[in-house]
Write a protein that holds these residues in place. Structure first.
Motif, PDB file in Angstrom:
ATOM      1  N   LEU A 179       4.684  -8.987 -16.466  1.00  0.00           N
ATOM      2  CA  LEU A 179       4.032  -7.791 -15.921  1.00  0.00           C
ATOM      3  C   LEU A 179       3.660  -7.985 -14.455  1.00  0.00           C
ATOM      4  N   ARG A 180       3.263  -9.222 -14.120  1.00  0.00           N
ATOM      5  CA  ARG A 180       2.909  -9.498 -12.727  1.00  0.00           C
ATOM      6  C   ARG A 180       4.129  -9.390 -11.824  1.00  0.00           C
ATOM      7  N   LEU A 181       5.315  -9.742 -12.316  1.00  0.00           N
ATOM      8  CA  LEU A 181       6.532  -9.640 -11.508  1.00  0.00           C
ATOM      9  C   LEU A 181       6.838  -8.176 -11.180  1.00  0.00           C
ATOM     10  N   VAL A 182       6.614  -7.289 -12.136  1.00  0.00           N
ATOM     11  CA  VAL A 182       6.791  -5.857 -11.880  1.00  0.00           C
ATOM     12  C   VAL A 182       5.831  -5.405 -10.786  1.00  0.00           C
ATOM     13  N   GLU A 183       4.575  -5.844 -10.888  1.00  0.00           N
ATOM     14  CA  GLU A 183       3.568  -5.449  -9.901  1.00  0.00           C
ATOM     15  C   GLU A 183       3.922  -5.954  -8.500  1.00  0.00           C
ATOM     16  N   VAL A 184       4.429  -7.189  -8.422  1.00  0.00           N
ATOM     17  CA  VAL A 184       4.792  -7.753  -7.117  1.00  0.00           C
ATOM     18  C   VAL A 184       5.846  -6.885  -6.446  1.00  0.00           C
ATOM     19  N   ALA A 185       6.874  -6.497  -7.204  1.00  0.00           N
ATOM     20  CA  ALA A 185       7.932  -5.662  -6.634  1.00  0.00           C
ATOM     21  C   ALA A 185       7.388  -4.305  -6.197  1.00  0.00           C
ATOM     22  N   GLU A 186       6.568  -3.699  -7.040  1.00  0.00           N
ATOM     23  CA  GLU A 186       6.041  -2.368  -6.729  1.00  0.00           C
ATOM     24  C   GLU A 186       5.150  -2.395  -5.496  1.00  0.00           C
ATOM     25  N   ARG A 187       4.401  -3.457  -5.301  1.00  0.00           N
ATOM     26  CA  ARG A 187       3.527  -3.551  -4.130  1.00  0.00           C
ATOM     27  C   ARG A 187       4.320  -3.689  -2.839  1.00  0.00           C
ATOM     28  N   LEU A 188       5.565  -4.119  -2.966  1.00  0.00           N
ATOM     29  CA  LEU A 188       6.439  -4.196  -1.803  1.00  0.00           C
ATOM     30  C   LEU A 188       7.196  -2.885  -1.580  1.00  0.00           C
ATOM     31  N   GLY A 189       6.858  -1.882  -2.384  1.00  0.00           N
ATOM     32  CA  GLY A 189       7.453  -0.566  -2.225  1.00  0.00           C
ATOM     33  C   GLY A 189       8.763  -0.362  -2.954  1.00  0.00           C
ATOM     34  N   THR A 190       9.102  -1.263  -3.878  1.00  0.00           N
ATOM     35  CA  THR A 190      10.353  -1.155  -4.620  1.00  0.00           C
ATOM     36  C   THR A 190      10.075  -0.738  -6.059  1.00  0.00           C
ATOM     37  N   LYS A 191      10.818   0.238  -6.528  1.00  0.00           N
ATOM     38  CA  LYS A 191      10.688   0.657  -7.919  1.00  0.00           C
ATOM     39  C   LYS A 191      11.072  -0.506  -8.820  1.00  0.00           C
ATOM     40  N   VAL A 194      10.594 -12.922  -6.425  1.00  0.00           N
ATOM     41  CA  VAL A 194      10.616 -11.460  -6.402  1.00  0.00           C
ATOM     42  C   VAL A 194      10.320 -10.940  -4.999  1.00  0.00           C
ATOM     43  N   LYS A 195       9.435 -11.612  -4.298  1.00  0.00           N
ATOM     44  CA  LYS A 195       9.146 -11.205  -2.912  1.00  0.00           C
ATOM     45  C   LYS A 195      10.372 -11.352  -2.022  1.00  0.00           C
ATOM     46  N   ARG A 196      11.313 -12.217  -2.415  1.00  0.00           N
ATOM     47  CA  ARG A 196      12.542 -12.384  -1.650  1.00  0.00           C
ATOM     48  C   ARG A 196      13.561 -11.299  -1.963  1.00  0.00           C
ATOM     49  N   ILE A 197      13.625 -10.861  -3.228  1.00  0.00           N
ATOM     50  CA  ILE A 197      14.679  -9.908  -3.609  1.00  0.00           C
ATOM     51  C   ILE A 197      14.243  -8.451  -3.502  1.00  0.00           C
ATOM     52  N   ALA A 198      12.951  -8.182  -3.670  1.00  0.00           N
ATOM     53  CA  ALA A 198      12.502  -6.788  -3.736  1.00  0.00           C
ATOM     54  C   ALA A 198      12.734  -6.000  -2.449  1.00  0.00           C
ATOM     55  N   PRO A 199      12.466  -6.566  -1.254  1.00  0.00           N
ATOM     56  CA  PRO A 199      12.631  -5.757  -0.036  1.00  0.00           C
ATOM     57  C   PRO A 199      14.053  -5.253   0.186  1.00  0.00           C
ATOM     58  N   GLY A 200      15.049  -5.966  -0.300  1.00  0.00           N
ATOM     59  CA  GLY A 200      16.433  -5.542  -0.119  1.00  0.00           C
ATOM     60  C   GLY A 200      17.014  -4.818  -1.310  1.00  0.00           C
ATOM     61  N   SER A 201      16.156  -4.467  -2.294  1.00  0.00           N
ATOM     62  CA  SER A 201      16.623  -3.828  -3.521  1.00  0.00           C
ATOM     63  C   SER A 201      16.155  -2.383  -3.611  1.00  0.00           C
ATOM     64  N   LEU A 211      -1.503 -15.367 -13.585  1.00  0.00           N
ATOM     65  CA  LEU A 211      -2.013 -14.213 -12.849  1.00  0.00           C
ATOM     66  C   LEU A 211      -1.186 -13.927 -11.603  1.00  0.00           C
ATOM     67  N   SER A 212      -1.458 -12.761 -11.008  1.00  0.00           N
ATOM     68  CA  SER A 212      -0.916 -12.440  -9.689  1.00  0.00           C
ATOM     69  C   SER A 212      -1.513 -13.394  -8.666  1.00  0.00           C
ATOM     70  N   VAL A 213      -0.655 -14.069  -7.918  1.00  0.00           N
ATOM     71  CA  VAL A 213      -1.126 -14.997  -6.887  1.00  0.00           C
ATOM     72  C   VAL A 213      -1.988 -14.264  -5.860  1.00  0.00           C
ATOM     73  N   ASP A 214      -1.535 -13.095  -5.424  1.00  0.00           N
ATOM     74  CA  ASP A 214      -2.253 -12.354  -4.385  1.00  0.00           C
ATOM     75  C   ASP A 214      -3.581 -11.811  -4.884  1.00  0.00           C
ATOM     76  N   ASP A 215      -3.580 -11.228  -6.090  1.00  0.00           N
ATOM     77  CA  ASP A 215      -4.829 -10.696  -6.654  1.00  0.00           C
ATOM     78  C   ASP A 215      -5.854 -11.801  -6.849  1.00  0.00           C
ATOM     79  N   THR A 216      -5.390 -12.929  -7.361  1.00  0.00           N
ATOM     80  CA  THR A 216      -6.301 -14.040  -7.639  1.00  0.00           C
ATOM     81  C   THR A 216      -6.911 -14.571  -6.353  1.00  0.00           C
TER      82      THR A 216
END
Length: 325
Positions: A244-256, A222-229, A184-189
């Motif tokens: 699917l959770r990895l996609v959600e993590v990136a999107e929640r950080l504002g990255t497509k 993903v939280k490390r790479i998404a903000p600079g991508s 699961l998503s760590v944050d959602d859980t």
């Protein structure tokens, strides 16, 4: 701390530059490695065909490769003929499945991830303590079906959201425990657990987090790479929960973010205006597919690879005894 990256300048080839931030860890986890090894060893020991109940892991490339070696994938045990070996997938199965295999005297090998098996044992212990289990997970996922099948009907209730917690029918005096799906998503859980503990202060939880180390580590990466991508590519299957959770993590950080299965899924139009791409792979995706994506991007851009590490992994799980000789 990682230094900021800048897109490389165009090379003599004339290709525009692309900075590629590759997440680590990524790809296969110990449970997936073990499950694939189990099928390959079963084929070596027993010969083809070896039946596998459900996809051994959620990745088409892996499944197709094993199919070429003689594995036959089915969804239910009644599709397995008598007299042939069968492997249970890494996601785990309800208790009724090995019971039926025993009744039919089928030779079976259980490839359930040991971290999923740990949740199964926790469920049994909570029922022994006369607690009703609130299980956090995604309805219909094979791991959820397998875990809920460890107990009798009516002894476990599934919740997927904080709103589901608010709708639970239990009272303050009811004996409750919670467990979670491992992918699961760590944050959602964390939010759902907080809602459970706020509503039911006496609810019992696991001593250690049920979300597996690989899921947590890949989300942290993903939280490390998404903000600079400008774009994050996640290699994984559409039925892979952890991907699917990895996609959600990136999107929640504002990255497509885009989920792809192979390099050929990449649309060159996605690269328009993109100077930096983050790249990762779900726990069922082999490293070969990562390199395939890097090579495909290299056809369009002059790629500068940068590995961004969030954790180191050295977990190894033992194989079933019946395949060790």
């Amino acid at each position: 701390m990682n230094a900021p990256f800048q897109s490389p300048e165009p090379s003599q080839s004339g290709k525009p530059g692309l900075s590629l931030l590759i997440a680590a860890p990524r790809g296969f986890c110990a449970g997936v490695d073990r499950a694939i090894d189990i099928v390959e060893r079963a084929l070596d020991k027993y010969g083809a065909p070896v039946y596998v109940r459900h996809e051994i892991v959620h990745n088409k490339y892996v499944v197709d490769a094993l199919r070429e070696k003689g594995a036959i994938f089915v969804e239910e045990l009644d599709e397995v003929p008598d007299g042939v070996p069968v492997v249970f997938s890494a996601h785990g199965v309800p208790k009724s499945v090995p019971a039926e295999a025993d009744r039919r005297q089928l030779l079976y090998v259980d490839a359930t991830c040991p971290l999923v098996s740990k949740v199964h044992r926790q469920a049994e212990r909570q029922i022994e303590k006369d607690r009703h289990i609130v299980f956090i997970g995604h309805a219909g996922h094979p791991e959820v079906v397998g875990t809920m099948g460890q107990v009798e009907a009516g002894q476990m209730t599934l919740v997927e959201t904080v709103e589901d917690v608010a709708a639970l029918p239990f009272g303050a005096d009811d004996k409750l425990a919670y467990l979670t799906q491992t992918t699961l998503s760590v944050d959602d859980t964390a939010e759902i657990i907080a809602a459970l503990e706020a509503r039911y202060p006496e609810i019992a939880g696991p001593k250690a987090e049920d979300i597996c180390y690989a899921t947590s580590n890949r989300q942290a990466a993903v939280k490390r790479i998404a903000p600079g991508s400008d774009l994050v590519l996640v290699i994984g299957a559409t039925n892979s929960s952890n991907s699917l959770r990895l996609v959600e993590v990136a999107e929640r950080l504002g990255t497509k973010a885009k989920l792809i299965q192979r390099a050929d899924d990449i649309d060159p139009a996605w690269l328009e205006g993109v100077g930096t791409i983050g790249l990762t792979a779900g726990a069922s995706a082999p490293e070969l597919l990562v390199r395939e994506v890097v090579e495909k991007l290299g056809e369009w851009r002059e790629v500068q690879e940068n590995t961004i590490a969030a954790a180191e992994e050295n977990m190894v799980f033992k194989l079933p005894r019946q395949l060790m000789d």
